[in-house]
Scaffold this motif. Structure first.
Motif, PDB file in Angstrom:
ATOM      1  N   SER A 244       0.826  -1.207   0.000  1.00 34.05           N
ATOM      2  CA  SER A 244       0.000   0.000   0.000  1.00 34.05           C
ATOM      3  C   SER A 244       0.859   1.255   0.000  1.00 34.05           C
ATOM      4  O   SER A 244       1.994   1.244   0.493  1.00 34.05           O
ATOM      5  N   LEU A 245       0.295   2.306  -0.541  1.00 34.67           N
ATOM      6  CA  LEU A 245       0.878   3.641  -0.486  1.00 34.67           C
ATOM      7  C   LEU A 245      -0.249   4.651  -0.342  1.00 34.67           C
ATOM      8  O   LEU A 245      -1.367   4.401  -0.811  1.00 34.67           O
ATOM      9  N   ARG A 246       0.060   5.781   0.271  1.00 35.71           N
ATOM     10  CA  ARG A 246      -0.892   6.883   0.302  1.00 35.71           C
ATOM     11  C   ARG A 246      -0.233   8.113  -0.308  1.00 35.71           C
ATOM     12  O   ARG A 246       0.790   8.599   0.190  1.00 35.71           O
ATOM     13  N   LEU A 247      -0.822   8.583  -1.376  1.00 34.09           N
ATOM     14  CA  LEU A 247      -0.343   9.790  -2.034  1.00 34.09           C
ATOM     15  C   LEU A 247      -1.088  11.002  -1.489  1.00 34.09           C
ATOM     16  O   LEU A 247      -2.269  10.914  -1.148  1.00 34.09           O
ATOM     17  N   SER A 248      -0.369  12.110  -1.431  1.00 28.25           N
ATOM     18  CA  SER A 248      -0.971  13.372  -1.003  1.00 28.25           C
ATOM     19  C   SER A 248      -0.802  14.418  -2.087  1.00 28.25           C
ATOM     20  O   SER A 248       0.208  14.422  -2.796  1.00 28.25           O
ATOM     21  N   CYS A 249      -1.783  15.287  -2.186  1.00 25.26           N
ATOM     22  CA  CYS A 249      -1.750  16.401  -3.136  1.00 25.26           C
ATOM     23  C   CYS A 249      -2.077  17.661  -2.343  1.00 25.26           C
ATOM     24  O   CYS A 249      -3.222  17.858  -1.936  1.00 25.26           O
ATOM     25  N   ALA A 250      -1.063  18.474  -2.114  1.00 22.94           N
ATOM     26  CA  ALA A 250      -1.240  19.693  -1.324  1.00 22.94           C
ATOM     27  C   ALA A 250      -1.287  20.907  -2.244  1.00 22.94           C
ATOM     28  O   ALA A 250      -0.468  21.030  -3.157  1.00 22.94           O
ATOM     29  N   ALA A 251      -2.225  21.786  -1.980  1.00 22.10           N
ATOM     30  CA  ALA A 251      -2.395  22.981  -2.806  1.00 22.10           C
ATOM     31  C   ALA A 251      -1.873  24.217  -2.080  1.00 22.10           C
ATOM     32  O   ALA A 251      -1.979  24.325  -0.856  1.00 22.10           O
ATOM     33  N   SER A 252      -1.323  25.117  -2.843  1.00 18.63           N
ATOM     34  CA  SER A 252      -0.925  26.421  -2.314  1.00 18.63           C
ATOM     35  C   SER A 252      -1.318  27.491  -3.317  1.00 18.63           C
ATOM     36  O   SER A 252      -1.380  27.238  -4.513  1.00 18.63           O
ATOM     37  N   GLY A 253      -1.617  28.682  -2.808  1.00 17.59           N
ATOM     38  CA  GLY A 253      -1.985  29.785  -3.683  1.00 17.59           C
ATOM     39  C   GLY A 253      -3.455  29.810  -4.052  1.00 17.59           C
ATOM     40  O   GLY A 253      -3.906  30.752  -4.702  1.00 17.59           O
TER      41      GLY A 253
END
Length: 125
Positions: free
Chosen positions: A17-26
């Motif tokens: 398993s893996l957990r990907l993250s997508c973080a937003a800025s701006g």
């Protein structure tokens, strides 16, 4: 400046398993459909999972249904992709993208205008 940054990729054995993250800025993700896409060498980019702004609606590709889960935490301005029971064919560069269009929930890449730089996922023994 709008920016999306993916993280969480890596090398994992089949079945892992893996957990990907997508973080937003701006910008604030609340009103955007967010999608996860992947591209393997020599193949076209394909939509994996997409989620509505509120998180109430999701769409997963048939190849990942029952194994991947997309979720979002708007308070953290972050979207996640939990990937379980990984297979070698899941390998590729995973990108997250944002769209203000409601039809983007269909998870078609032309509907998305803001893209991250991608994170590599390799499933191999």
């Amino acid at each position: 400046q709008q920016q999306l940054v993916e993280s969480g990729g890596g090398l994992v054995q089949p079945g892992g398993s893996l957990r990907l993250s997508c973080a937003a800025s701006g910008f604030t993700l609340d009103y955007y459909v967010i999608g996860w896409f992947r591209q393997a060498p020599g193949k076209e980019r394909e939509g994996v999972s997409c989620i509505s702004g509120s998180g109430s609606k999701t769409n997963h590709a048939d190849s990942v249904k029952g194994r991947f889960t997309i979720s979002r935490d708007n308070a953290k301005n972050t979207v996640y992709l939990q990937m379980n029971s990984l297979k070698p064919e899941d390998s590729g560069i995973y990108y997250c993208a944002a769209s203000a269009a409601i039809e983007a929930l269909l998870c078609q890449s032309p509907d998305f205008g803001s893209w991250g730089q991608g994170t590599q996922v390799t499933v191999s023994s």
